[in-house]
Design a protein around this motif. Structure first.
Motif, short mmCIF file in Angstrom:
data_model
loop_
_atom_site.label_atom_id
_atom_site.label_comp_id
_atom_site.label_asym_id
_atom_site.label_seq_id
_atom_site.Cartn_x
_atom_site.Cartn_y
_atom_site.Cartn_z
N ARG A 377 0.80 -1.29 0.02
CA ARG A 377 0.10 -0.19 -0.07
C ARG A 377 0.99 1.35 0.05
O ARG A 377 0.48 2.42 -0.77
CB ARG A 377 -1.03 -0.04 1.37
N ASP A 389 -6.98 2.27 -4.30
CA ASP A 389 -7.87 1.89 -3.32
C ASP A 389 -7.96 0.86 -2.65
O ASP A 389 -7.12 -0.07 -2.84
CB ASP A 389 -9.46 1.88 -4.15
N VAL A 390 -8.63 0.89 -1.41
CA VAL A 390 -8.28 -0.18 -0.51
C VAL A 390 -9.72 -0.56 0.09
O VAL A 390 -10.66 -0.07 0.35
CB VAL A 390 -7.56 0.41 0.80
N SER A 400 -8.69 4.63 9.01
CA SER A 400 -7.51 5.49 8.37
C SER A 400 -6.41 4.48 7.31
O SER A 400 -6.06 3.72 7.93
CB SER A 400 -6.95 6.52 9.17
N GLN A 401 -6.56 4.83 6.21
CA GLN A 401 -5.73 4.19 5.26
C GLN A 401 -5.36 5.13 4.33
O GLN A 401 -5.88 5.84 3.69
CB GLN A 401 -6.48 3.08 4.41
N VAL A 406 -11.28 4.56 0.41
CA VAL A 406 -11.20 3.59 1.36
C VAL A 406 -12.61 2.62 1.35
O VAL A 406 -13.48 3.55 1.34
CB VAL A 406 -10.91 3.73 2.80
#
Length: 806
Positions: A377, A389-390, A400-401, A406
Motif C-alpha cells: 500500500r 483504493d483499499v 484511516s488508510q 477506502v
C-alpha cells in the motif's frame, strides 16, 4: 516412437536326449541302482514263488522289472528337444544434436545458405544415407539437446529379390524433427543414455552428429568410459566451422510498457558480438505508430556509435526519449552490421511503448492488515502513475488508510469494478462476496483483461476453499488447492528457517521477475535472498499454468518436485499470478528497491493486456513476450461483433510477421467455454522480434496487435558454436578399435570425399544368432507313460492275488 529389432527365424531342429544325462558319468548311479533293484526282485521272487511253476515266476519277475524299468526311463527324462536359431539384426543409433547452436549458418559466402540443422534434415530426408545403413542394420534415430528423445526405429531393408518393405523414413518430416530447439547441449548425457538403453542389443555403434560443444550435464569422458566397457564404438560426425563466426546482434531490447505525458523514458538495448572485439558499430533508434508499417521501420529518433566488448559480452546502449504523443508507438533498435556479418536477421529488435494519459487503477483487497499489505500500500501510494483504493475486510468504519479511497464493501456494479486495472488480493475472505460479485470478478478478468495478483495465506482460506458457490474463484487461481478434511487442517506450511525460492527456467527468463535490469544480475539478486518461511499448501499447478518458482524446503516435496510458489496463467483475456505467501517484503532486507521492483513489475505484467487494448472490439495477447527458438507461442484473442456482443465465428486468422519480414498466418479457434474467445499457437524458429496482427472481423480495416514477441538464444548456445575437433576425435579414438574414424562434415560421412571410406562401410555387422530351445515334454507329463507303469503294477498285484501270494 520406438521399435524392436526383428528376429529372423531359421530352420528348426529336433533332437532326442536324456534330460538327466549331461555327462557319461551320469549313467553310473541310475544303472547301478536299477541292477541292484532287479537283482533284489529276482531274489525275492525265487524265495516267495518256490511252489509256483517256472512260467509263473518268470511272469511276475518280468512285470516287476518292467515297472522299475519304466520308472528308470521316466527318471532319465527321455525327451525331444526342439531348437531354432534366430538372428537379431545389428543396430546402429544415430543421434542428432538439436540444440539452438545447430541453427548457426557457417557459410562465408551468403547468409542464405542452409544452417547446420537444415543440412542434417536435408540428408535424412533424401534417405540414401539411412538406406545404406539399413542394408546391414536396424537404425535407431534420436535427437538430443537438454534431453535425449527417440524419433523412430527404421528396420533393416530386405535383401534384393524379396518383396520390399514400405520405406518408413519417407513418412517422417525430417527437417522438422531435427530442427534446432534445445537451450543446452548435453552430449555426454545423451551418449551414455543411449548406450545404457541399447547395450543388451547387438548395437554396432553410435553415430553422433554435432559440433561437439558440450555446455551442460555429464562430461563426455564418462560416456566414453561406459562405451569402452560395453565395447560399443562411437562415430562422431563434426558439423560446422572451427572459426568463430563474425556477428553482431541486438540480444535484448528493454522498454517500459507504458509512459506518461511530460515524462521521459529510457530504452535500453544490449549488443552482443563475436569476432568484433573493440570495433565500433552504429546503432539507430527508430519509431513509428504501432501497427503502421507503411513507412518501414519509421523515423530516426537517435543514433550512437558504440564500441563492442569482448566475444559474448553484452554492451549496453541507452536512449532517453520524451513521452510526447499519446498512443502506442513501436520502437526499433537496429545496428549497422559489418559486411562479414554472419546473420543479418538478428540486427534489430522492436518494442512497443504506450503513452497514456491515465493512471493505473489498483484495488488492494485484504483479509487483514498484514505486513505485506502495508508495504505494498505504501509503495503504490508513492507511485504517481498509480491510483490505489483499499478494501480491508477487518477494518471498521472510519478507519484511516493511506489510499485514494477506502471501500466499505466489494464493488457490486459493473462500472465500479471494471474501472480497476489490477486487484491485489492478500488472503481475502472470498466467501463474503455475493454470487453476483463473484461473477463480476470472473467477467472482469476473462472479458475485460483485468489482472489479479493473489497472495496466499492461512487465515481465510478454509472459509471458501471447498465452498460450492466459490468454485468460480478457485477456477481463477492457477493452482489446485488441497482438500481440507477438517477446520484444524493447516492451510499454510511454516518453517523455522527461511528457504530460498527455486526458480524454474520460465522464471529465470521472465523479465517481470528480474530484480534488476538484466537477467544475470537479477538471478544473482534472488540467489542472495535468504528466502521465505512459509507457503500455501497446494496440490500443484493447473494444466496450462506456468510455474516460475518453487518453495525449496525438501520436507515439503510433493512426488518428484517441490511445491509451486510463484505461478501464473492466462484466464480469458486477463492474467492471474499466485504468490505462495505474503513474504516478498523480506526482499527489503537485501535492498528496499527489490521489493519496489518486484511489485511494480508484477502489476505491469498482469495489467499489460488491459492497458494496451487499442480497440473496443477486442484484445490480442500472448502468454508471455519472451521465448527461445523452437518454443510454441500461445495466442489468445477476445473479440466482439459490430454490436459489441461476443463474436461467433468458426475461426479467426492472425498474421505473424517474423524477423525476416516473412508473413505466417495462425488460425485461432473458438474457446468452447467462453464465447468470443479464441486460441491458437505458432512456433518461433528464428531469433528476433515477431509482430502479431489480427484483422477484426466485421470491421473497416480495424486491426488488433500486441507487444512484439522477443525470441532470443541463450548465451549457453551462443558463446561457443565452433566445431570441437579435439573432443570429437578423442571420442572416436577412445571407443573405436584399431584405426579410428572421425568424419568432418556430412560429405565425408557419405563417402563423397576421395580417400575417406563412407561411414556405412566402416560400421561392422553386429548381428548375432541365438538358439531358442522350446520346453521339452517329459514322461512325467505324459499320461500314457504313467498309465503303462501303473498298469504293470496292477497286473502284478492281480496275479499275486490269483496265485494266493502274500
Amino acid at each position: 516412437m520406438t521399435g524392436a529389432s526383428p528376429l529372423l527365424a531359421q530352420l528348426a531342429r529336433t533332437a532326442f536326449e536324456w534330460g538327466r544325462i549331461r555327462y557319461d558319468a551320469d549313467w553310473l548311479a541310475p544303472i547301478a541302482i536299477f541292477i541292484a533293484v532287479v537283482a533284489y526282485v529276482i531274489y525275492m521272487y525265487r524265495r516267495d514263488a518256490v511252489e509256483l511253476g517256472r512260467l509263473a515266476s518268470l511272469w511276475l519277475v518280468s512285470l516287476r522289472v518292467l515297472a522299475f524299468l519304466g520308472l528308470l526311463i521316466v527318471y532319465l527324462q527321455p525327451q525331444w528337444r526342439n531348437e531354432r536359431d534366430v538372428v537379431q539384426n545389428s543396430r546402429v543409433a544415430v543421434l542428432v544434436d538439436t540444440s539452438l547452436s545447430m541453427g548457426t549458418d557457417d557459410s562465408d559466402a551468403s547468409p542464405s545458405e542452409p544452417s547446420r540443422g537444415q543440412q542434417i534434415g536435408a540428408v535424412l530426408a533424401e534417405g540414401a544415407w539411412l538406406n545404406e545403413l539399413r542394408k546391414t542394420h536396424d537404425v535407431v534415430v534420436g535427437r538430443f539437446d537438454r534431453d535425449l528423445e527417440r524419433i523412430t526405429t527404421l528396420n533393416k531393408l530386405k535383401p534384393a529379390g524379396e518383396s520390399p518393405r514400405d520405406d518408413e523414413s519417407k513418412a517422417i518430416d525430417w527437417p522438422k524433427q531435427v530442427a534446432p530447439r534445445g537451450t543446452e547441449t548435453r552430449l555426454g548425457q545423451a551418449l551414455r543414455q543411449i548406450i545404457q538403453e541399447e547395450r543388451s542389443t547387438p548395437l554396432a555403434g553410435v553415430v553422433v552428429i554435432t559440433e561437439g560443444q558440450q555446455n551442460a550435464g555429464l562430461d563426455p569422458a564418462d560416456a566414453v568410459v561406459t562405451a569402452k566397457e560395453a565395447r560399443i564404438p562411437i562415430y562422431p560426425i563434426g558439423i560446422g566451422s572451427t572459426q568463430t563466426p563474425i556477428n553482431v546482434r541486438v540480444s535484448d531490447l528493454q522498454a517500459p510498457a507504458r509512459a506518461y505525458p511530460a515524462d521521459k523514458f529510457t530504452i535500453t538495448g544490449l549488443l552482443q558480438a563475436q569476432g568484433m572485439t573493440g570495433k565500433s558499430v552504429k546503432v539507430e533508434l527508430l519509431s513509428r505508430a504501432a501497427g503502421d508499417t507503411s513507412k518501414g521501420p519509421g523515423k530516426l529518433e537517435k543514433s550512437e556509435d558504440v564500441v563492442l566488448s569482448g566475444d559474448g559480452e553484452e554492451t549496453p546502449v541507452k536512449f532517453e526519449l520524451p513521452a510526447s504523443e499519446i498512443g502506442r508507438h513501436t520502437f526499433t533498435l537496429r545496428v549497422q552490421p559489418p559486411q562479414q556479418d554472419r546473420n543479418r536477421d538478428d540486427n534489430q529488435r522492436e518494442a512497443v511503448v504506450e503513452v497514456v494519459d491515465r493512471k493505473t487503477r489498483v484495488l488492494l483487497f485484504a483479509g487483514a492488515a498484514s505486513r505485506e499489505y502495508q508495504f505494498v500500500r505504501n509503495l503504490l501510494k508513492r507511485d504517481r502513475n498509480i491510483e490505489v483504493d483499499v478494501l480491508l475486510q477487518t477494518g471498521f468504519e472510519g478507519v484511516s488508510q493511506d489510499a485514494r479511497e477506502v471501500l466499505e464493501e466489494f464493488p457490486t456494479l459493473q462500472n465500479e469494478l471494471f474501472e480497476y486495472d489490477c486487484i491485489i488480493a492478500f488472503d481475502p475472505n472470498w466467501s463474503e462476496l455475493t454470487a453476483g460479485q463473484v461473477e463480476l470478478v470472473e467477467r472482469w478478468i476473462g472479458e475485460q483483461a483485468g489482472g489479479l495478483i493473489a497472495i496466499g495465506g492461512a487465515v481465510n482460506l478454509n472459509d471458501w476453499i471447498e465452498s460450492a458457490p466459490h468454485q468460480v474463484i478457485r477456477n481463477l487461481y492457477p493452482i489446485e488447492f488441497q482438500k481440507r478434511f477438517s477446520l484444524t487442517d493447516d492451510a499454510l506450511y511454516s518453517s523455522r528457517e527461511p528457504w530460498p525460492l527455486e526458480f524454474t527456467r520460465d522464471g529465470l527468463e521472465a523479465p517481470f521477475l528480474w530484480l534488476t535490469d538484466d537477467q544475470t544480475t537479477g538471478a544473482a539478486a534472488w540467489q542472495d535472498f535468504p528466502g521465505v518461511y512459509s507457503y500455501t499448501m497446494v496440490r500443484g499447478s493447473k494444466p496450462g499454468a506456468t510455474i516460475y518458482a518453487r518453495f525449496s524446503d525438501p520436507r515439503t516435496r510433493v512426488g518428484d518436485s517441490q511445491p509451486p510458489y510463484l505461478v501464473g496463467q492466462s484466464y480469458g483475456s486477463g492474467r492471474v499470478m499466485f504468490v505462495g505467501s505474503g513474504e516478498l517484503w523480506r526482499l527489503r532486507s537485501r535492498d528496499e528497491a527489490y521489493f519496489e521492483v518486484i511489485y511494480t513489475k508484477l502489476v505491469r505484467h498482469v495489467t499489460q493486456a488491459r492497458l494496451l487494448r487499442g480497440s473496443t472490439r477486442g484484445v490480442l495477447t500472448t502468454e508471455r513476450d519472451r521465448y527461445t527458438p523452437g518454443q510454441s507461442v500461445d495466442v489468445r484473442a477476445r473479440l466482439t461483433d459490430a454490436r459489441l456482443d461476443p463474436l461467433a465465428a468458426p475461426q479467426v486468422t492472425a498474421n505473424v510477421i517474423g524477423p525476416d519480414g516473412r508473413l505466417e498466418t495462425v488460425k485461432l479457434l473458438p474457446d468452447s467455454t467462453r464465447p468470443g474467445n479464441f486460441r491458437g499457437q505458432f512456433t518461433v524458429r528464428k531469433e528476433g522480434s515477431y509482430r502479431l496482427e489480427l484483422p477484426v472481423p466485421e470491421s473497416r480495416d480495424e486491426v488488433l496487435s500486441c507487444p512484439p514477441v522477443q525470441v532470443t538464444i541463450p548465451n549457453l548456445e551462443r558463446d561457443r558454436v565452433q566445431r570441437n575437433d579435439a573432443l570429437l576425435s578423442e571420442i572416436a579414438r577412445q571407443t573405436q578399435e584399431d584405426v579410428f574414424h572421425y568424419y568432418v562434415g556430412l560429405d565425408e560421412a557419405l563417402g563423397r570425399k576421395a580417400g575417406v571410406p563412407a561411414l556405412a562401410s566402416v560400421i561392422r555387422d553386429a548381428s548375432r544368432t541365438e538358439t531358442i530351445v522350446a520346453k521339452p515334454e517329459t514322461l512325467w507329463d505324459n499320461y500314457w507313460a504313467l498309465s503303462i507303469i501303473c498298469g504293470l503294477l496292477c497286473v502284478e498285484w492281480l496275479t499275486r492275488r490269483l496265485l494266493r501270494l502274500a
